[in-house]
Design an enzyme around this catalytic site. Structure first.
Site, PDB file in Angstrom:
ATOM      1  N   ALA A   1       0.713  -1.123   0.031  1.00  0.00           N
ATOM      2  CA  ALA A   1      -0.063  -0.113  -0.016  1.00  0.00           C
ATOM      3  C   ALA A   1       1.098   1.137  -0.121  1.00  0.00           C
ATOM      4  O   ALA A   1       1.568   1.718   0.974  1.00  0.00           O
ATOM      5  CB  ALA A   1      -0.842   0.089   1.182  1.00  0.00           C
TER       6      ALA A   1
ATOM      7  N   GLU B   1       6.030  11.509  -0.034  1.00  0.00           N
ATOM      8  CA  GLU B   1       4.940  12.076   0.285  1.00  0.00           C
ATOM      9  C   GLU B   1       3.937  12.025  -0.787  1.00  0.00           C
ATOM     10  O   GLU B   1       3.350  13.149  -1.072  1.00  0.00           O
ATOM     11  CB  GLU B   1       5.241  13.613   0.771  1.00  0.00           C
ATOM     12  CG  GLU B   1       6.191  13.768   1.888  1.00  0.00           C
ATOM     13  CD  GLU B   1       5.454  13.029   3.221  1.00  0.00           C
ATOM     14  OE1 GLU B   1       4.401  12.858   3.137  1.00  0.00           O
ATOM     15  OE2 GLU B   1       6.391  12.524   4.002  1.00  0.00           O
TER      16      GLU B   1
END
Length: 377
Positions: free
Chosen positions: A124, A358
């Site tokens: 993920a 990020e």
């Protein structure tokens, strides 16, 4: 504004005293990282954007970003540690209970504790709603099981804000945030990853094997984890953007200095039009990058409803510029730019990280285009 100038002046003095003399040891050998972080906390730099009621200085996020830019020019490692720490602190500020803010946030703000945000998993990454880490409720406790990957500050942090599914049937709405302490039983840190750059920036997997947490460790309310992490990641995208900006500024500075002293054909290479063209491109891209990053920081201070858009633009463009500018810096250095003893070689390798962390730049472009497509009727 006078106070802002005073803070920035103090940041320059701090960098000259604590970071510049140790830059190689920090960036290449990973030394002094925790000590310098503690000093940053002691001198109040971590506290800049946080409310006074929790021990912060109550100043602007823009000022914090400007201080971070100065730090990033000399240490991507320290900049990265601060950025990861900020994510944990803002997670608690955004979604935490008053008790959690008083107990944990106050210490994170002062730099007495170091924090991490753990979202990414082996399966993920760009899709955070697909995390597999699970938290099962048993009475007043939650039992956490799962693995987190690429956690910045892993092994350095005292507190980890960890995302886990409390209700798989609800998808993203079934995600909750938990405060896990480094001393919690059955919580383990994996080996430090061997990265292509920034060896001093801690990065490792986290292993949760029946970690038992009391219900007061849920950040805010159960099921609010996805909302918390989305707001927090917007802040992280600005700090990532400013890290890339600081790197770009340093690369340009080093390239200009070198071009003035490197003599070929009887004169400095800075007098050659091709080198001047490179420098013009670098300087212009950096200025545009700075405007985007600082604009995003100001939008955060203004609670602009489109802050997420501006944060993605800043992160996307600043990281792209960092790769472009560091590449040109290496080109200006020529063969020496490929030698590890020269800082531009290190900057070139570090720059790539900013396009990935990020949220990859591809994800940022999706966010940006979705906003534009909705706005234009």
């Amino acid at each position: 504004m006078d106070l802002d100038k005073e803070v920035l002046s103090g940041a320059v003095e701090f960098i000259e005293k604590y970071i510049q003399p140790r830059e190689k040891e920090i960036e290449v050998e990973g030394l002094f990282v925790k000590d310098i972080f503690k000093e940053l906390g002691y001198h109040g730099f971590i506290a800049i954007p946080f409310p006074k009621e929790y021990g912060g200085l109550g100043l602007s996020f823009r000022l914090f970003v400007d201080v971070s830019r100065l730090i990033a020019k000399h240490s991507g490692t320290i900049s990265g540690v601060i950025g990861a720490h900020l994510l944990s602190a803002f997670s608690i500020l955004i979604g935490g209970t008053e008790e959690q803010k008083q107990k944990s946030l106050t210490k994170l703000i002062k730099g007495e504790l170091i924090g991490s945000l753990a979202l990414t998993e082996p399966n993920a990454g760009s899709d955070p709603s697909s995390i597999e880490t699970e938290a099962k409720k048993e009475g007043d406790y939650y039992i956490l099981n799962g693995t987190k990957a690429f956690t910045t500050n892993a092994g350095l942090s005292d507190i980890y804000v960890i995302m886990a599914k409390t209700d798989r049937e609800r998808g993203a709405r079934g995600m909750s945030a938990f405060i896990v302490e480094s001393t919690d039983e059955n919580f383990k840190i994996g080996r430090q990853e061997s990265k292509m750059a920034l060896p001093g920036l801690p990065n490792a997997s986290l292993f949760l094997n029946d970690v038992k947490l009391y219900r007061d460790r849920v950040v805010g309310k159960e099921g609010t984890g996805f909302a918390i992490v989305m707001k927090t990641l917007d802040i992280g995208r600005v700090t990532t953007g400013v890290g890339a900006l600081g790197l770009s500024e340093r690369a340009l500075e080093e390239a200009v200095k070198y071009s003035k002293k490197r003599i070929q054909f009887g004169k400095p290479i800075s007098s050659f039009e091709m080198i001047q063209s490179y420098i013009a491109d670098m300087a212009t891209e950096i200025e545009a990058s700075k405007l985007l990053v600082m604009n995003a920081a100001e939008k955060k201070d203004q609670n602009d409803p489109k802050f997420s858009l501006y944060a993605s633009m800043a992160k996307y463009y600043a990281s792209k510029v960092a790769v472009d500018v560091s590449r040109l810096a290496v080109q200006i250095f020529g063969g020496y730019g490929w030698i590890e003893d020269y800082i531009v070689a290190r900057l070139y390798k570090e720059a790539k990280m900013y396009e990935i962390i990020e949220g990859t730049n591809e994800i940022q472009k999706l966010i940006i285009s979705n906003y534009i497509l909705k706005e234009v009727k």
